[in-house]
Design an enzyme around this catalytic site. Structure first.
Site, PDB file in Angstrom:
ATOM      1  N   LYS A 292       0.837  -1.192   0.000  1.00  0.00           N
ATOM      2  CA  LYS A 292       0.000   0.000   0.000  1.00  0.00           C
ATOM      3  C   LYS A 292       0.881   1.253   0.000  1.00  0.00           C
ATOM      4  CE  LYS A 292      -3.070   2.008   3.292  1.00  0.00           C
ATOM      5  NZ  LYS A 292      -2.732   3.302   2.842  1.00  0.00           N
ATOM      6  N   ARG A 293       1.986   1.155   0.699  1.00  0.00           N
ATOM      7  CA  ARG A 293       2.883   2.308   0.776  1.00  0.00           C
ATOM      8  C   ARG A 293       3.452   2.690  -0.594  1.00  0.00           C
ATOM      9  NH1 ARG A 293       6.503   0.358   4.368  1.00  0.00           N
ATOM     10  NH2 ARG A 293       4.914  -0.870   5.421  1.00  0.00           N
TER      11      ARG A 293
END
Ligand code: GLU
Length: 513
Positions: free
Chosen positions: A268-269
């Site tokens: 997600k980062r």
């Protein structure tokens, strides 16, 4: 393993948050395989880890699959012959199986408290080792293998919390087969005694529930992410311990989705960092954090699915554009690669642009109509469709349709300064004024009328046609780029064309020589 059994596969997510695109790909490959084989595709919700349960995740998963066009044959909403499909509703089933393993000597009760285990972990760490609950230590810990029968009975009757652990065989080689990775073998001496069941919440752990349900639901193939490969030996041994080896499913572990640059799993980062979604739909966390989704960013589900299908599967041909039916036809697990597939945002956009191009004007027009309405602009379906037909080659995302057509519905409020400096010089304005009179004299401003007429006039009088078109574009759109200005003038009509030309003259005036 029984041959020619009915193909039944399952997607078995744990509702611990929004579904990552890696999870969507797992669901997709299961679905494609099931449809290709004429089998069944099942959604099973693995929610036995109550501590990691996230409200809304289950609904999110189903909505995401629906958006992607991945249809379920059996599931928590659909029902089916093996309902319920939510593990928390199957609670009663698992204890019997855990006890069966205790009975047959493949599992045992353990009473060690969290504090005791923690102390053992710390002790090992202090010696630079890691603690593993297995053959080497199980004989000296608080479990039914080490304690006397009376003691075990007393502890069970006394209401102490207990767990059931799998008794990992010592020094045994487990031989396994994976459709994608081929033959794998591992010595059990590297494996520990996993917890299968916990009395504290009367729930099985993932390993037990997963094996029992795959068996009861007659799953023929387990297709899941590579992160589950380390669990495969335990799963093989569980099938063996239950005496289910003959009907055990075949396994296929899918390669990871990798970061756009370099190694490592797509996270997600990475999405936040590079500004692309890693979730199919937007997700709002309980903490108020919003994660962007492909749907909301303006991707078409067909493009998203097409892109995902090719991240790890290679059809073996040059073909890149596949409809869902074509994917079903072409898909095979044998063509899934062993190595990780690198995510590429440009490629995702490329797919979307291709799908926008081949979408009907009516469909795209309906999307535009909604976006215009949100800005308080009412357009008929026909007008919206006609507008997108002029620009759809330029759109990458659905949301691009609005900025690419807005000027067709709204006169410019200001004029791009760079374009003004470049194309609104005194001589441009003189020509522009003549052009305005020529337009006013035409019966209608249609491409058929304007284009040949203006081109001829420019050629006869030796005028710079390109420059004139840029000045006209600037007056009509406020910028000097865009699709054919003749088409835009036709779209907005004679009256509006002349009004915008007059407005530009009034606002911008005539610059000094
Ligand atoms: N519940 C597991 C997961 O979230 C399923 C793994 C499997 O398919 O066996 O990934």
């Amino acid at each position: 393993m029984t041959q020619n059994r009915r193909v039944r596969v399952r997607f078995a997510p744990s509702p611990t948050g929004p579904l990552h695109i890696g999870g969507v790909r797992t669901a997709l490959y299961n679905y494609l395989f099931a449809r290709h084989e004429g089998g069944d595709f099942i959604l099973r919700i693995e929610d036995t880890d109550s501590q990691r349960f996230v409200p809304g995740a289950e609904e999110y998963i189903m909505e995401a699959l629906e958006w992607c066009g991945i249809k379920l044959d059996e599931g928590i909403r659909e029902g089916g012959p093996h309902a319920p499909y939510r593990q928390s509703e199957r609670k009663e089933i698992y204890l019997k199986y855990a006890l069966q393993l205790v009975e047959s000597g493949n599992a045992y009760y353990a009473f060690d408290t969290a504090e005791e285990l923690d102390a053992l972990r710390k002790e090992a760490e202090a010696q630079g080792k890691s603690f593993s609950y297995g053959a080497a230590v199980r004989g000296s810990l608080n479990n039914s293998l080490a304690l006397s029968e009376e003691e075990v009975k007393a502890r069970l009757a006394g209401g102490n919390h207990w767990v059931i652990r799998f008794k990992m065989p010592e020094d045994e080689v487990v031989e396994m087969d994976d459709i994608i990775r081929g033959h794998i073998s591992i010595n059990t001496s590297t494996l520990d005694d996993k917890v299968l069941y916990k009395s504290a919440d009367s729930l099985p752990t993932y390993h037990l529930a997963n094996i029992v349900d795959d068996h009861l639901m007659e799953i023929s193939h387990v297709i899941r992410g590579e992160e589950w490969l380390p669990s495969l030996p335990l799963h093989y041994l569980l099938y063996k311990a239950f005496g289910w080896t003959d009907s055990q499913p075949r396994f296929a572990h899918l390669p990871l989705l990798l970061k756009p640059q370099g190694q490592g799993k797509l996270s997600k980062r990475d999405g936040d960092k590079f500004g692309f979604p890693v979730f199919p739909l937007e997700w709002h966390s309980a903490e108020g954090e919003v994660s962007i989704g492909y749907r909301e960013e303006g991707y078409l589900p067909q493009a998203f699915i097409n892109m995902l299908a090719l991240l790890g599967w290679n059809p073996g041909t040059e073909q890149e554009i596949f409809s869902m039916d074509e994917l079903i036809e072409a898909f095979s697990l044998e063509k899934v690669s062993k190595s990780g597939a690198r995510f590429n945002q440009d490629k995702a956009k490329w797919f979307n642009a291709q799908y926008i191009r081949s979408s009907s004007d009516e469909f795209l027009g309906a999307q535009l109509k909604d976006m215009l309405a949100q800005r308080g602009i009412e357009a008929t379906a026909d007008r919206a469709a006609a507008a997108v037909s002029l620009i759809k080659e330029r759109a990458v995302l659905i949301k691009d349709l609005l900025p690419l057509t807005l000027y067709m519905f709204e006169a410019p409020k200001n004029y791009d300064e760079k374009s003004v400096n470049k194309f609104w010089k005194a001589e441009d304005v003189e020509r522009f004024k003549v052009l305005r009179e020529k337009f006013a004299g035409l019966d209608a401003i249609t491409v058929a009328e304007t284009e040949p007429f203006i081109c001829q006039w420019a050629a006869d009088s030796g005028l710079p046609l390109g420059r004139m078109m840029n000045s006209l574009r600037l007056a009509i759109l406020g910028i000097s780029q865009g699709p054919s200005i003749f088409a835009i003038c036709e779209f907005i009509g004679k009256e509006e064309t002349l009004a915008r030309m007059d407005a530009a003259l009034a606002t911008l005036g005539t610059p000094a020589e």
